[in-house]
Design an enzyme around this catalytic site. Structure first.
Site, short mmCIF file in Angstrom:
data_model
loop_
_atom_site.label_atom_id
_atom_site.label_comp_id
_atom_site.label_asym_id
_atom_site.label_seq_id
_atom_site.Cartn_x
_atom_site.Cartn_y
_atom_site.Cartn_z
N THR A 254 29.96 -47.43 -21.43
CA THR A 254 29.10 -48.00 -22.97
C THR A 254 30.21 -48.00 -24.21
O THR A 254 30.90 -47.06 -23.65
CB THR A 254 28.33 -47.35 -22.76
OG1 THR A 254 27.39 -47.32 -24.11
CG2 THR A 254 28.66 -45.48 -23.51
N LYS B 12 24.60 -43.30 -27.07
CA LYS B 12 24.26 -42.62 -26.25
C LYS B 12 25.05 -42.37 -25.35
O LYS B 12 24.83 -40.99 -24.46
CB LYS B 12 24.95 -44.16 -25.20
CG LYS B 12 23.18 -45.21 -25.43
CD LYS B 12 23.79 -46.71 -24.70
CE LYS B 12 22.59 -47.15 -24.42
NZ LYS B 12 22.72 -48.26 -23.33
N ASP C 10 21.49 -49.24 -19.40
CA ASP C 10 20.46 -50.39 -19.89
C ASP C 10 19.44 -49.79 -20.48
O ASP C 10 19.03 -49.40 -19.86
CB ASP C 10 21.03 -51.90 -18.98
CG ASP C 10 20.95 -52.86 -20.49
OD1 ASP C 10 21.50 -53.67 -21.53
OD2 ASP C 10 19.92 -53.72 -20.30
N TYR D 168 16.28 -47.85 -32.61
CA TYR D 168 15.35 -47.99 -33.16
C TYR D 168 14.25 -47.09 -33.26
O TYR D 168 12.20 -46.56 -33.04
CB TYR D 168 13.83 -48.66 -31.93
CG TYR D 168 14.41 -49.85 -31.82
CD1 TYR D 168 13.82 -51.13 -32.05
CD2 TYR D 168 15.49 -50.53 -30.70
CE1 TYR D 168 14.05 -52.86 -31.84
CE2 TYR D 168 15.61 -51.97 -30.13
CZ TYR D 168 15.37 -52.54 -31.82
OH TYR D 168 15.11 -53.82 -31.55
N ASP D 169 15.24 -45.66 -33.05
CA ASP D 169 13.96 -44.48 -33.05
C ASP D 169 13.12 -43.72 -34.24
O ASP D 169 12.14 -43.40 -33.41
CB ASP D 169 15.50 -43.22 -32.90
CG ASP D 169 16.02 -42.64 -31.69
OD1 ASP D 169 15.00 -42.83 -30.87
OD2 ASP D 169 16.84 -42.52 -31.14
N HIS E 177 12.89 -41.58 -21.89
CA HIS E 177 13.85 -42.30 -21.20
C HIS E 177 15.27 -42.60 -20.63
O HIS E 177 14.73 -41.99 -19.94
CB HIS E 177 13.60 -43.87 -21.89
CG HIS E 177 14.40 -44.00 -23.19
ND1 HIS E 177 14.22 -43.61 -24.01
CD2 HIS E 177 15.60 -44.77 -23.63
CE1 HIS E 177 14.75 -43.57 -25.05
NE2 HIS E 177 15.13 -44.07 -24.78
P1 ITT Z 1 26.34 -50.40 -24.14
O1 ITT Z 1 25.54 -51.76 -23.94
O2 ITT Z 1 27.38 -51.23 -24.59
O3 ITT Z 1 25.42 -49.26 -23.70
P2 ITT Z 1 24.08 -51.12 -26.54
O4 ITT Z 1 23.42 -50.94 -27.14
O5 ITT Z 1 24.16 -52.28 -26.30
O6 ITT Z 1 25.02 -50.16 -25.78
P3 ITT Z 1 21.39 -51.28 -24.90
O7 ITT Z 1 21.49 -52.99 -24.19
O8 ITT Z 1 20.84 -50.74 -24.09
O9 ITT Z 1 22.86 -50.81 -25.01
O10 ITT Z 1 20.36 -51.47 -26.45
C1 ITT Z 1 19.98 -51.87 -26.58
C2 ITT Z 1 18.75 -51.42 -28.06
O11 ITT Z 1 18.41 -50.38 -27.93
C3 ITT Z 1 20.03 -51.27 -29.26
O12 ITT Z 1 19.47 -52.03 -30.38
C4 ITT Z 1 19.65 -49.92 -29.05
O13 ITT Z 1 20.35 -49.44 -30.45
C5 ITT Z 1 18.43 -49.50 -28.41
N1 ITT Z 1 18.17 -48.27 -28.42
C6 ITT Z 1 18.78 -47.52 -27.16
N2 ITT Z 1 18.43 -46.39 -26.64
C7 ITT Z 1 18.23 -46.14 -27.77
C8 ITT Z 1 17.55 -45.00 -27.95
O14 ITT Z 1 16.80 -43.90 -27.24
N3 ITT Z 1 16.54 -44.54 -28.78
C9 ITT Z 1 16.26 -45.95 -30.04
N4 ITT Z 1 17.12 -46.96 -30.26
C10 ITT Z 1 17.66 -47.12 -28.80
#
Ligand code: ITT
Length: 194
Positions: A8, A13, A69, A151-152, A177
């Site tokens: 990541t 994360k 993801d 989005y927390d 999740h």
């Molecule tokens: P990596 O792909 O490098 O792991 P990323 O930030 O691109 O990091 P994702 O594509 O999985 O990760 O994230 C999708 C979106 O959802 C991204 O805008 C995050 O900020 C948000 N997100 C992921 N996990 C979250 C959580 O636990 N709470 C709130 N928002 C979250």
């Protein structure tokens, strides 16, 4: 200590994952293995993207690893932003813009139900596995709290009176999740040597 790489580029994360996994395994970051590039995630499913990220690291760097993801699925928006959650407001990872657009698209909507879904892809030895975790909740009308990330501030889990951004890291991880998917990963890793 047994080690595994978490593919990541998201530091939030990484911290959450390390807190959930605790001292069971050492979670190594991409920086620690010398991977500094943005890993492509162009699939149209969470599972596809998680697999893409994990395979990229395994093929290019040779390490057993896992990737996560995550998507926020909002019922009134037909499941959007979903797999496009990171770039909902356009290219880049600007959570403030993404959240603002989400609230704008939900203006006047009474059905605020939504869920966060995480798919973790693990590549270990010759095996490839996926683990899923989800949490049901609702989108608040205005951001509440400044903890967490992404989005927390606008997501309130059904079993909580406050948003993820108002919860301690420990409380979020206990129902989130990512926490749920990661505990399945831990169960697997604990019974299959790494
Ligand atoms: P990596 O792909 O490098 O792991 P990323 O930030 O691109 O990091 P994702 O594509 O999985 O990760 O994230 C999708 C979106 O959802 C991204 O805008 C995050 O900020 C948000 N997100 C992921 N996990 C979250 C959580 O636990 N709470 C709130 N928002 C979250």
């Amino acid at each position: 200590m047994r080690e595994i790489v978490f593919a990541t580029n998201n530091q939030h994360k990484l911290s959450e994952m390390r807190a959930i996994i605790g001292d069971r395994f050492t979670v190594r970051s991409l920086a620690e293995i010398g991977c500094h590039e943005d890993i492509p995630e162009t699939a149209d499913t969470l599972e596809g993207n998680a697999l893409m990220k994990a395979r990229y690291v395994k093929e290019k760097y040779g390490y057993d690893c896992f990737a996560d993801d995550t998507g926020l699925m909002v019922d009134a928006l037909g499941g959007a932003p979903g797999v496009y959650s990171a770039r909902y407001a356009g290219p880049g990872h600007d959570s403030v813009a993404n959240t603002r657009l989400l609230l704008k698209n939900l203006e006047g909507t009474t059905d605020r139900s939504a869920r966060f879904v995480t798919v973790i892809a693990l590549i270990m030895g010759g095996e490839t596995l996926t683990f899923e975790g989800a949490v049901e909740g609702e989108i608040l009308p205005v951001p509440d709290g400044d903890g967490g990330f992404g989005y927390d501030p606008v997501f309130k889990p059904r079993e909580s009176a406050v948003s993820f951004a108002r919860m301690s890291a420990e409380d979020k991880n206990s129902i989130s999740h990512r926490g749920r998917a990661t505990r399945k990963l831990i169960d697997y890793l604990s019974t299959n040597s790494i």
